[in-house]
Design a protein around this motif. Structure first.
Motif, PDB file in Angstrom:
ATOM      1  N   CYS A  51      -8.454  -0.760  45.915  1.00  0.00           N
ATOM      2  CA  CYS A  51      -7.504  -0.303  44.902  1.00  0.00           C
ATOM      3  C   CYS A  51      -8.229   0.325  43.719  1.00  0.00           C
ATOM      4  N   ASP A  69      -5.393  -5.452  45.614  1.00  0.00           N
ATOM      5  CA  ASP A  69      -4.200  -6.297  45.511  1.00  0.00           C
ATOM      6  C   ASP A  69      -4.169  -7.257  46.679  1.00  0.00           C
ATOM      7  N   ARG A  75      -4.423  -6.402  50.245  1.00  0.00           N
ATOM      8  CA  ARG A  75      -3.854  -5.102  50.600  1.00  0.00           C
ATOM      9  C   ARG A  75      -4.984  -4.084  50.666  1.00  0.00           C
ATOM     10  N   LEU A 122      -6.197  -9.117  42.960  1.00  0.00           N
ATOM     11  CA  LEU A 122      -5.276  -8.952  41.828  1.00  0.00           C
ATOM     12  C   LEU A 122      -4.015  -9.794  42.033  1.00  0.00           C
ATOM     13  N   ARG A 136      10.298  -7.644  41.034  1.00  0.00           N
ATOM     14  CA  ARG A 136       9.041  -8.293  41.437  1.00  0.00           C
ATOM     15  C   ARG A 136       9.146  -9.798  41.467  1.00  0.00           C
ATOM     16  N   LYS A 169      -1.454 -12.343  36.459  1.00  0.00           N
ATOM     17  CA  LYS A 169      -0.720 -11.195  35.918  1.00  0.00           C
ATOM     18  C   LYS A 169       0.781 -11.494  35.870  1.00  0.00           C
ATOM     19  N   HIS A 170       1.512 -10.695  35.055  1.00  0.00           N
ATOM     20  CA  HIS A 170       1.129  -9.616  34.156  1.00  0.00           C
ATOM     21  C   HIS A 170       1.363 -10.144  32.748  1.00  0.00           C
ATOM     22  N   ARG A 180       9.423  -0.156  33.031  1.00  0.00           N
ATOM     23  CA  ARG A 180       8.440  -1.223  32.799  1.00  0.00           C
ATOM     24  C   ARG A 180       7.290  -0.790  31.896  1.00  0.00           C
ATOM     25  N   MET A 213      -4.634  -9.892  33.760  1.00  0.00           N
ATOM     26  CA  MET A 213      -4.182  -8.508  33.673  1.00  0.00           C
ATOM     27  C   MET A 213      -3.077  -8.386  32.626  1.00  0.00           C
ATOM     28  N   TYR A 216       2.372  -3.850  31.191  1.00  0.00           N
ATOM     29  CA  TYR A 216       2.763  -2.515  30.720  1.00  0.00           C
ATOM     30  C   TYR A 216       3.688  -2.557  29.508  1.00  0.00           C
ATOM     31  N   ASP A 248      -3.111  -3.399  33.086  1.00  0.00           N
ATOM     32  CA  ASP A 248      -2.425  -2.984  34.298  1.00  0.00           C
ATOM     33  C   ASP A 248      -2.600  -1.474  34.361  1.00  0.00           C
ATOM     34  N   TRP A 249      -2.209  -0.894  35.413  1.00  0.00           N
ATOM     35  CA  TRP A 249      -2.589   0.500  35.736  1.00  0.00           C
ATOM     36  C   TRP A 249      -1.893   1.501  34.812  1.00  0.00           C
ATOM     37  N   SER A 366       2.532  -3.137  45.324  1.00  0.00           N
ATOM     38  CA  SER A 366       1.135  -3.566  45.449  1.00  0.00           C
ATOM     39  C   SER A 366       1.019  -4.872  46.218  1.00  0.00           C
ATOM     40  N   GLU A 452       8.026  -2.955  43.166  1.00  0.00           N
ATOM     41  CA  GLU A 452       7.652  -2.807  41.760  1.00  0.00           C
ATOM     42  C   GLU A 452       8.119  -1.430  41.286  1.00  0.00           C
TER      43      GLU A 452
HETATM   44  C1  GLC Z   1       0.492  -2.011  39.702  1.00  0.00           C
HETATM   45  C2  GLC Z   1       0.958  -3.414  39.417  1.00  0.00           C
HETATM   46  C3  GLC Z   1      -0.140  -4.444  39.465  1.00  0.00           C
HETATM   47  C4  GLC Z   1      -1.164  -4.042  40.513  1.00  0.00           C
HETATM   48  C5  GLC Z   1      -1.818  -2.758  40.043  1.00  0.00           C
HETATM   49  C6  GLC Z   1      -2.801  -2.224  41.081  1.00  0.00           C
HETATM   50  O1  GLC Z   1       1.133  -1.093  38.889  1.00  0.00           O
HETATM   51  O2  GLC Z   1       1.725  -3.596  38.225  1.00  0.00           O
HETATM   52  O3  GLC Z   1       0.458  -5.708  39.763  1.00  0.00           O
HETATM   53  O4  GLC Z   1      -2.124  -5.067  40.674  1.00  0.00           O
HETATM   54  O5  GLC Z   1      -0.881  -1.745  39.723  1.00  0.00           O
HETATM   55  O6  GLC Z   1      -2.124  -1.814  42.226  1.00  0.00           O
END
Ligand code: GLC
Length: 713
Positions: A51, A69, A75, A122, A136, A169-170, A180, A213, A216, A248-249, A366, A452
């Motif tokens: 990721c 993730d 993942r 994550l 979520r 998280k988060h 979000r 983490m 947002y 977070d991203w 994720s 999400e």
């Molecule tokens: C997503 C999610 C977070 C995840 C991250 C990486 O936006 O909010 O839970 O770990 O980005 O994929």
């Protein structure tokens, strides 16, 4: 013990010194790059399925850290070589009320991450289920902060036992997915501390996650990722968190200087202008170099904690599959059983519902896991010797294979985030009638998933759609007319409305999103090979609009304004059962509810109130005829002490081992005295009221097995 402690302190100090020594030699540009995620195009080719990564600095002995993730297992990419185990979603795992199981699942997920050379997993998600429509919720544990914190802490300990970091998280108050990245969460200080932060606090204090983490959303008008008071003031200074904070991203919005100062150490996934922002900020004085040095040291320390000196070995996925099946069995909740379950061996089943042939193993986003296989209910029934109606099976399998939307949300990316569900298939009464004629019983599976970035909706999601309503009505009517029974299996990402139909079938088993072994686990439970022992960690109201947050949530998908640009948590601390018990409202199923094939008696309650904790023990006896496990909740009703208080609050829980008929186990639990305090906003401090504390031990929050009390001061 003393020797271990000294050794830990030495290692920790060494890590800090070497982290400092390494970063002191870095230039400003190198430091800026160190705290910003590495651009994907520069990743080593070995595994594009990762990721995110941090930038390596081999000249300083600083390795790249791989992050992946998610909350239901690892993942990775779609490539055949990147397969991992899909475990039950957190909403399922929480229903086991078993911290040892949560740790076991975390350890199994961490083992696979280690095998694939992933340094940071994550997970877990520990936000509170404030409203059932949050997209979520399946990644979170409960409406209650104690279950959330204890199950989350156990999961963290399990993952990190492999040398793999977690990312709790988060942080914080990410309780809706609508808008979000920008929604302003408006929550009282008391609700923030007692409900929304408590789960994170328990994780930090009980399992020391190596990363957190930051979320947002905005919190009371301040972007959470720029919130020094909560990140540095509470997380680090009050709770003693000594790990790394990553964002977070956040691509869409960021104030780099404010995020760094607030306490974030790593910008994820990272973009060029953040490196430039940092260099510019240090040079023009808007960024304190000490903030940057702190962040760099924490990135280096993380690498020292979770870097692997030897490459991982491809994980044995059979190990994960066994843990996933065990967890799915212990997380399912038996909601109704009117003389139908366990099913007799063999026999013939009319299997209805698309999900009976195409199970939802994990949710989307994720948390999605590309696993090697998914155990389907129809196949598991046949493997266990049940004849499955061939005509129905042929119809559903054709529909699933022909209409299957192999459309993937982000098919261009090498990492999957899942797919939408096929709509339920209409079945004619004529076909149901024929099936009722030629089968011993009926099984219907109803499914829900979510994602999400978007919240669930009421029509056709929280409420059943017409096809589902007609299917339940027709199958129950026509099978009952022939004296045959019907079981409904729920394969759902979160609660749905049940009051309008729950009395029609003879049995209801809620399997949630059970992971890849869901079909086999569901059949283990229906057959009695396993005895259901799950209990709800979230209340199921009679109707959505009975919820205290019903109107203060984007249930109608607003395009602007209230519940999109800002959401007011008007219910304060009265989330879930805290509200329903205090208002004494009727529920479809209360918090802590779950049936078993056996019964349990409670005896010998002991309560010892000390200055630092309250110790509670109770003996649980299996008074039924088959082996089983019991989850025990300890609820406390505190004296007001000048503040309004919920009627009951869960303060401890435990799960017995498997008890044979007649066997007893004494479970021992402790309530930290600090958990009996409420947050007094006027005094801006925690206060414990003097007086009589009532205590109830019971299988759920409405049916006390024993009531007792103690004097608190
Ligand atoms: C997503 C999610 C977070 C995840 C991250 C990486 O936006 O909010 O839970 O770990 O980005 O994929």
């Amino acid at each position: 013990m003393k020797k271990d402690l000294i050794l830990c302190i030495i290692v920790f100090c060494a890590a800090c010194i070497t982290a400092g020594a390494q970063t002191d030699r870095m230039s400003l540009e190198e430091k800026a790059k160190c705290v910003v995620g590495w651009k994907r195009e520069f990743f080593p080719d070995t595994n594009k399925g990762v990721c995110a990564r941090t930038v390596p600095f081999p000249e300083y002995g600083i390795p790249t850290i791989a992050l992946a993730d998610g909350t239901s297992g690892l993942r990775l990419s779609r490539r055949e070589s990147d397969r991992s185990t899909a475990f039950p979603a957190n909403i399922a795992l929480a229903s086991s009320w078993d911290t040892a199981l949560s740790r076991e699942v975390g350890a199994a997920a961490g083992y696979e991450a280690r095998g694939y050379n992933i340094n940071v997993l994550l997970a877990p998600g520990v936000n509170i289920m404030r409203n059932p429509l949050c997209g979520r919720n399946f990644e979170y544990f409960s409406e209650d902060p104690v279950i959330t914190g204890k199950m989350g802490a156990a999961y963290v300990a399990g993952v990190q036992s492999n040398g793999v970091a977690t990312s709790v998280k988060h942080f914080s108050c990410n309780n809706q997915e609508t808008n979000r990245s920008h929604v302003n969460t408006m929550v009282s200080e008391r609700a923030l501390r007692e409900i929304y932060l408590r789960g994170f606090e328990i994780c930090v204090k009980e399992s020391s996650p190596w990363t957190v983490m930051t979320s947002y959303n905005d919190l009371n008008g301040v972007p959470m990722q720029e919130n020094w008071r909560v990140i540095s003031g509470i997380l680090r200074n009050e709770w003693g968190f000594d790990g790394l904070c990553m964002t977070d991203w956040s691509i869409s919005k960021h104030n780099t200087a404010a995020q760094l100062h607030a306490g974030n150490d790593l910008y994820m996934p990272g973009c060029d202008d953040q490196v430039e922002d940092i260099i510019k900020g240090v040079n023009d004085g808007t960024i304190d170099i000490e903030d940057l040095n702190r962040a760099c040291r924490n990135v280096v320390k993380l690498g020292q904690r979770c870097y692997f000196t030897t490459p991982g070995q491809a994980p044995d996925l059979n190990l994960g599959a066994a843990v996933s099946r065990k967890a799915a069995c212990e997380s399912a909740v038996l909601l109704e059983n009117r003389g139908m379950l366990p099913l007799p061996a063999g026999g013939s089943a009319a299997v209805f519902g698309v999900r009976s042939y195409d199970l939802v193993a994990t949710g989307n986003g994720s948390a999605y896991v590309t696993c090697a296989h998914i155990s389907q209910i129809n196949e598991a029934l046949k493997e266990a010797g049940t004849a499955v109606d061939a005509k129905l099976e042929d119809l559903y399998k054709k529909y699933v294979s022909f209409a299957r939307a192999d459309f993937d949300y982000n098919e261009k990316s090498d990492i999957s985030i899942g797919k939408p569900l096929l709509p339920e298939l209409e079945i004619s009464r004529k076909l149901v009638e024929a099936a009722a004629e030629s089968n011993d019983y009926a099984l219907i599976t109803l499914g829900r998933t979510s994602n999400e970035g978007e919240d669930r909706v009421l029509e056709g999601d929280y409420y059943l759609n017409d096809t589902e309503k007609n299917l339940i009505k027709d199958v129950c009517e026509l099978f009952h007319a022939k004296g045959k029974k019907v079981v409904v299996v729920l394969n759902i990402c979160g609660i749905i409305e049940m009051q309008s139909w729950k009395d029609m079938p003879d049995a209801i088993l809620n399997a949630w999103l059970p992971g890849q072994e869901g079909g086999a686990a569901i059949c283990d439970l229906l057959s009695g090979r396993k005895n259901p022992c799950g209990k709800l960690a979230v209340s199921i109201p009679v109707d959505y609009f009975d919820l205290p947050s019903a109107y203060d949530f984007p249930y109608d998908q607003p395009k602007q304004g209230r519940n999109r640009d800002f959401t007011e948590y008007k219910e304060g601390i009265y989330v879930g059962y805290r509200y329903f018990c205090t208002k004494d409202l009727k529920l479809s199923y209360p918090f802590g509810y779950g049936l078993s094939y056996t019964t349990f008696d409670y005896s010998g309650l002991r309560v010892k109130a000390g200055s630092s904790k309250v110790s509670v023990s109770v003996t649980v006896t299996n008074s039924g005829s088959v082996a089983g496990k019991e989850a025990v909740g300890v609820y406390v009703s505190a004296p007001a002490g000048g503040l309004d208080k919920p009627a009951w609050e869960l303060k401890a829980f435990a799960k017995t081992g498997e008890l044979q008929p007649g066997e007893s186990e004494t479970v021992r639990m402790e309530i930290p005295a600090s958990w009996l305090a409420s947050y007094d906003e006027a005094a801006a401090t925690w206060k414990r009221a003097r007086g009589k504390y009532k205590l109830r031990i019971g299988p759920d929050v409405t049916s006390p097995a024993i009531v007792s009390g103690f004097n608190g001061k």
